[in-house]
Design a protein around this motif. Structure first.
Motif, PDB file in Angstrom:
ATOM      1  N   VAL A  79      46.069  51.252  29.795  1.00 28.75           N
ATOM      2  CA  VAL A  79      45.978  51.326  31.017  1.00 28.75           C
ATOM      3  C   VAL A  79      45.588  52.724  32.395  1.00 28.75           C
ATOM      4  O   VAL A  79      45.152  52.875  32.933  1.00 28.75           O
ATOM      5  CB  VAL A  79      47.160  50.386  31.208  1.00 28.75           C
ATOM      6  CG1 VAL A  79      47.385  50.217  32.751  1.00 28.75           C
ATOM      7  CG2 VAL A  79      47.345  49.037  30.601  1.00 28.75           C
ATOM      8  N   GLN A  80      47.042  54.221  30.850  1.00 27.34           N
ATOM      9  CA  GLN A  80      46.653  54.650  32.300  1.00 27.34           C
ATOM     10  C   GLN A  80      45.386  55.384  31.988  1.00 27.34           C
ATOM     11  O   GLN A  80      44.753  55.651  33.221  1.00 27.34           O
ATOM     12  CB  GLN A  80      47.917  55.783  31.883  1.00 27.34           C
ATOM     13  CG  GLN A  80      47.793  57.076  32.631  1.00 27.34           C
ATOM     14  CD  GLN A  80      48.212  57.276  33.532  1.00 27.34           C
ATOM     15  OE1 GLN A  80      49.517  55.964  34.297  1.00 27.34           O
ATOM     16  NE2 GLN A  80      47.267  57.775  34.928  1.00 27.34           N
ATOM     17  N   ARG A  81      44.551  55.209  30.677  1.00 26.91           N
ATOM     18  CA  ARG A  81      42.834  55.951  30.941  1.00 26.91           C
ATOM     19  C   ARG A  81      42.415  54.912  31.972  1.00 26.91           C
ATOM     20  O   ARG A  81      41.283  55.555  32.663  1.00 26.91           O
ATOM     21  CB  ARG A  81      42.860  55.766  29.103  1.00 26.91           C
ATOM     22  CG  ARG A  81      43.296  56.295  28.414  1.00 26.91           C
ATOM     23  CD  ARG A  81      43.379  58.408  28.554  1.00 26.91           C
ATOM     24  NE  ARG A  81      43.884  58.609  28.331  1.00 26.91           N
ATOM     25  CZ  ARG A  81      44.866  59.016  27.673  1.00 26.91           C
ATOM     26  NH1 ARG A  81      45.625  58.689  28.942  1.00 26.91           N
ATOM     27  NH2 ARG A  81      45.179  60.054  26.778  1.00 26.91           N
ATOM     28  N   CYS A  82      42.644  53.365  31.890  1.00 28.05           N
ATOM     29  CA  CYS A  82      42.240  53.003  32.783  1.00 28.05           C
ATOM     30  C   CYS A  82      41.894  52.969  34.448  1.00 28.05           C
ATOM     31  O   CYS A  82      41.103  53.275  35.228  1.00 28.05           O
ATOM     32  CB  CYS A  82      41.769  51.705  32.473  1.00 28.05           C
ATOM     33  SG  CYS A  82      41.592  50.913  31.184  1.00 28.05           S
ATOM     34  N   ARG A 126      35.854  48.283  39.588  1.00 28.68           N
ATOM     35  CA  ARG A 126      37.544  48.917  38.554  1.00 28.68           C
ATOM     36  C   ARG A 126      37.440  48.172  37.699  1.00 28.68           C
ATOM     37  O   ARG A 126      37.353  47.937  36.467  1.00 28.68           O
ATOM     38  CB  ARG A 126      38.168  49.069  39.741  1.00 28.68           C
ATOM     39  CG  ARG A 126      38.545  50.000  40.393  1.00 28.68           C
ATOM     40  CD  ARG A 126      39.379  49.726  41.851  1.00 28.68           C
ATOM     41  NE  ARG A 126      39.574  50.738  42.300  1.00 28.68           N
ATOM     42  CZ  ARG A 126      38.935  50.802  43.720  1.00 28.68           C
ATOM     43  NH1 ARG A 126      38.332  49.269  44.371  1.00 28.68           N
ATOM     44  NH2 ARG A 126      39.191  51.726  44.288  1.00 28.68           N
ATOM     45  N   ILE A 127      36.726  46.628  37.706  1.00 25.29           N
ATOM     46  CA  ILE A 127      37.824  45.575  36.567  1.00 25.29           C
ATOM     47  C   ILE A 127      36.865  46.107  35.752  1.00 25.29           C
ATOM     48  O   ILE A 127      36.754  45.724  34.236  1.00 25.29           O
ATOM     49  CB  ILE A 127      37.171  44.015  37.200  1.00 25.29           C
ATOM     50  CG1 ILE A 127      38.019  43.454  37.923  1.00 25.29           C
ATOM     51  CG2 ILE A 127      36.684  43.218  35.975  1.00 25.29           C
ATOM     52  CD1 ILE A 127      38.471  42.410  38.616  1.00 25.29           C
ATOM     53  N   ARG A 128      35.109  46.237  35.884  1.00 23.40           N
ATOM     54  CA  ARG A 128      33.697  46.725  34.932  1.00 23.40           C
ATOM     55  C   ARG A 128      34.231  47.778  34.397  1.00 23.40           C
ATOM     56  O   ARG A 128      34.226  47.794  32.958  1.00 23.40           O
ATOM     57  CB  ARG A 128      32.928  45.760  35.667  1.00 23.40           C
ATOM     58  CG  ARG A 128      31.522  45.343  35.849  1.00 23.40           C
ATOM     59  CD  ARG A 128      30.412  45.316  35.973  1.00 23.40           C
ATOM     60  NE  ARG A 128      30.167  46.445  37.292  1.00 23.40           N
ATOM     61  CZ  ARG A 128      29.920  46.031  38.982  1.00 23.40           C
ATOM     62  NH1 ARG A 128      30.159  44.632  38.757  1.00 23.40           N
ATOM     63  NH2 ARG A 128      29.964  46.164  39.892  1.00 23.40           N
ATOM     64  N   ILE A 129      35.026  48.416  34.546  1.00 28.91           N
ATOM     65  CA  ILE A 129      34.663  50.556  34.413  1.00 28.91           C
ATOM     66  C   ILE A 129      36.396  49.769  33.608  1.00 28.91           C
ATOM     67  O   ILE A 129      36.672  50.522  32.080  1.00 28.91           O
ATOM     68  CB  ILE A 129      35.655  51.152  36.018  1.00 28.91           C
ATOM     69  CG1 ILE A 129      34.152  51.284  36.097  1.00 28.91           C
ATOM     70  CG2 ILE A 129      36.068  52.042  34.305  1.00 28.91           C
ATOM     71  CD1 ILE A 129      34.902  52.297  37.847  1.00 28.91           C
ATOM     72  N   VAL A 173      43.447  44.754  32.270  1.00 27.17           N
ATOM     73  CA  VAL A 173      42.963  44.998  33.074  1.00 27.17           C
ATOM     74  C   VAL A 173      43.452  44.308  34.687  1.00 27.17           C
ATOM     75  O   VAL A 173      43.562  45.265  34.977  1.00 27.17           O
ATOM     76  CB  VAL A 173      41.753  43.617  33.063  1.00 27.17           C
ATOM     77  CG1 VAL A 173      40.752  43.780  34.545  1.00 27.17           C
ATOM     78  CG2 VAL A 173      41.072  44.589  31.817  1.00 27.17           C
ATOM     79  N   ALA A 174      44.403  43.769  34.711  1.00 34.22           N
ATOM     80  CA  ALA A 174      45.246  43.070  35.730  1.00 34.22           C
ATOM     81  C   ALA A 174      46.108  44.836  35.975  1.00 34.22           C
ATOM     82  O   ALA A 174      46.648  44.856  37.194  1.00 34.22           O
ATOM     83  CB  ALA A 174      46.201  42.490  35.283  1.00 34.22           C
ATOM     84  N   ALA A 175      46.811  44.884  34.387  1.00 32.21           N
ATOM     85  CA  ALA A 175      47.454  46.338  34.849  1.00 32.21           C
ATOM     86  C   ALA A 175      46.709  48.111  34.695  1.00 32.21           C
ATOM     87  O   ALA A 175      47.490  48.546  36.180  1.00 32.21           O
ATOM     88  CB  ALA A 175      48.598  46.762  33.401  1.00 32.21           C
ATOM     89  N   LEU A 223      38.540  37.904  36.972  1.00 32.38           N
ATOM     90  CA  LEU A 223      39.643  38.324  36.266  1.00 32.38           C
ATOM     91  C   LEU A 223      40.334  36.642  35.524  1.00 32.38           C
ATOM     92  O   LEU A 223      40.373  37.023  34.573  1.00 32.38           O
ATOM     93  CB  LEU A 223      41.240  38.393  36.598  1.00 32.38           C
ATOM     94  CG  LEU A 223      42.001  39.200  36.147  1.00 32.38           C
ATOM     95  CD1 LEU A 223      41.028  40.413  35.391  1.00 32.38           C
ATOM     96  CD2 LEU A 223      43.359  39.502  36.439  1.00 32.38           C
ATOM     97  N   ALA A 224      40.469  35.864  36.487  1.00 28.89           N
ATOM     98  CA  ALA A 224      40.462  34.290  35.946  1.00 28.89           C
ATOM     99  C   ALA A 224      39.324  33.956  34.698  1.00 28.89           C
ATOM    100  O   ALA A 224      39.770  33.159  33.812  1.00 28.89           O
ATOM    101  CB  ALA A 224      40.621  33.425  36.968  1.00 28.89           C
ATOM    102  N   ARG A 225      38.648  34.493  35.623  1.00 25.69           N
ATOM    103  CA  ARG A 225      36.702  33.718  34.377  1.00 25.69           C
ATOM    104  C   ARG A 225      36.683  34.513  33.377  1.00 25.69           C
ATOM    105  O   ARG A 225      36.291  33.373  32.251  1.00 25.69           O
ATOM    106  CB  ARG A 225      36.155  33.839  35.649  1.00 25.69           C
ATOM    107  CG  ARG A 225      34.560  33.181  34.679  1.00 25.69           C
ATOM    108  CD  ARG A 225      34.820  31.372  34.829  1.00 25.69           C
ATOM    109  NE  ARG A 225      35.188  30.440  35.770  1.00 25.69           N
ATOM    110  CZ  ARG A 225      35.079  30.455  37.095  1.00 25.69           C
ATOM    111  NH1 ARG A 225      33.532  30.101  36.978  1.00 25.69           N
ATOM    112  NH2 ARG A 225      34.994  29.457  37.361  1.00 25.69           N
ATOM    113  N   ILE A 226      37.344  35.580  33.035  1.00 27.82           N
ATOM    114  CA  ILE A 226      37.569  36.020  31.765  1.00 27.82           C
ATOM    115  C   ILE A 226      38.499  34.986  30.868  1.00 27.82           C
ATOM    116  O   ILE A 226      37.932  35.114  29.635  1.00 27.82           O
ATOM    117  CB  ILE A 226      38.366  37.446  31.941  1.00 27.82           C
ATOM    118  CG1 ILE A 226      37.669  38.523  33.079  1.00 27.82           C
ATOM    119  CG2 ILE A 226      39.083  37.507  30.210  1.00 27.82           C
ATOM    120  CD1 ILE A 226      38.538  39.537  32.291  1.00 27.82           C
TER     121      ILE A 226
END
Length: 402
Positions: A125-128, A144-147, A178-180, A367-370
């Protein structure tokens, strides 16, 4: 009809109907050696042995054309029927009162549990988060989600295991990570809590979290939308879950899919103080009012209906001025054009009613569609690989014409 040697035979039309394909596809099977055509005196066209056709149907190759294009995709995940949305036979609106993690696990496995927790690795999470500090400050949440998806994948050396147990485990961790990464809260928060921390303002009513959680559930899947088909194509090549999700994110990033709520948000922003005036201006421009109607639903969008119901409930603390303006627009547009608000309208209203980030609808949707993408990837991993190849028609310069 019966062959001279006693075999039962089918006409081309009958064979095509049994296999669920077009008649020309039946002849493609002949050219590939999958079927044997026979001629009978007095019968126009070819005939085919019943047992041979039944054998081919049983092999499940009957859904492919001569070069692998899929005629239909069978799925057990989502049903849209008579104005209702169902996940594995359960009404999505009824499920929307449950925790997002619980519904996600149900969509993936068919097992509905009360206590489901997804765990994110705090280091990842921290790296993201560190990576997203390098992007433009004006970039959208979907960037940001893609990254985050790409970075998270590099920390999962076993991501290439496409077995169902592994994929379900990876998907839960991916969602939590991803959410965090999007918010600044603890990785121990639920997915909904992390997303709420990422989109809310200091003045946002905390009761809006309940509406956000319902939105995540209602947006989790919607059948074979363009992005979901992209995920299944990627999964058919045996791409790992992270790559399949990336394919979905690429397809969803467009004004006609994941960003469809943007024009609704912009329109509603102008309509809060004077909804009738904003509506009149929109109609005078010749443009349609965004956020109404749907290509699948004919009378109502159950997702929008439920979200708007929650927003109208005073207990959830939505801005009453925004809700009143939205209701005025709904009443005017629905009565004049015999239509109904869709999920884009509901998500844009939700965003304005709590003063959230402008790109909240797109973030929630992606995010939900994941969840749905993971379920479809799981189904696709059980199918024969590389089954998608759409036939193309060459319209360029023919060889030898220069």
């Amino acid at each position: 009809m019966t062959h001279a040697d006693g075999r039962n035979m089918l006409t081309t039309a009958q064979a095509a109907a049994r296999l669920g394909v077009k008649p020309e596809t039946v002849y493609a099977y002949v050219s590939r050696g999958l079927l044997t055509s026979t001629r009978l005196t007095g019968v126009r066209g070819s005939v085919f042995d019943v047992d041979e056709v039944e054998s081919l149907a049983g092999r499940d190759t009957a859904r492919r054309t001569d070069i692998g294009a899929v005629e239909r995709i069978r799925t057990r995940i989502t049903l849209i029927d008579d104005g209702h949305l169902y996940y594995r036979g359960r009404d999505a609106v009824e499920l929307s009162s449950r925790a997002f993690e619980s519904v996600a696990h149900f969509v993936w496995t068919g097992e509905l549990l009360d206590e489901v927790h997804f765990h994110a690795d705090s280091v990842v999470v921290q790296r993201c988060r560190e990576a997203t500090t390098l992007v433009s400050p004006d970039c959208r949440s979907i960037d940001r989600i893609r990254i985050a998806v790409d970075i998270a994948s590099t920390y999962r050396p076993m991501r290439f295991d496409t077995g169902s147990t592994s994929v379900v485990r990876e998907a839960g961790q991916l969602l939590a990570t991803v959410a965090a990464a999007l918010g600044g809260g603890s990785p121990e928060l639920s997915v909904a809590e992390s997303v709420w921390a990422a989109v809310k303002s200091d003045s946002s009513d905390p009761n809006g979290l309940a509406v956000l959680q319902a939105a995540l559930v209602l947006m989790a899947d919607h059948g074979l939308a363009a992005s979901t088909l992209g995920v299944r194509v990627a999964a058919s090549t045996r791409a790992n879950l992270y790559s399949a999700v990336s394919a979905g994110l690429g397809c969803i990033d467009g004004p006609l899919h994941g960003s469809a709520a943007d024009p609704v948000y912009r329109f509603l922003t102008t309509a809060i103080d004077d909804p009738i005036g904003a509506l009149a201006t929109q109609l005078r421009s010749g443009e349609r009012v965004p956020g109404f109607g749907h290509v699948i639903y004919t009378d109502r969008d159950p997702r929008a209906e439920e979200l708007l119901r929650l927003l109208r409930d005073p207990a959830h603390g939505a801005d009453p001025v925004v809700i009143a303006a939205a209701d005025t627009i709904i009443e005017e547009v629905s009565s004049r054009f015999d239509t109904f608000p869709n999920s884009d309208f509901a998500l844009a209203t939700f965003t304005l009613a709590y003063g959230l980030r402008a790109d909240t609808p797109e973030m929630l949707f992606a995010l939900a569609r994941i969840v749905g993408w993971t379920a479809h990837a799981l189904e696709e991993y059980d199918e024969a690989p590389l089954r998608f190849r759409v036939p193309g028609i060459y319209t360029g310069t023919r060889p030898g014409t220069y």
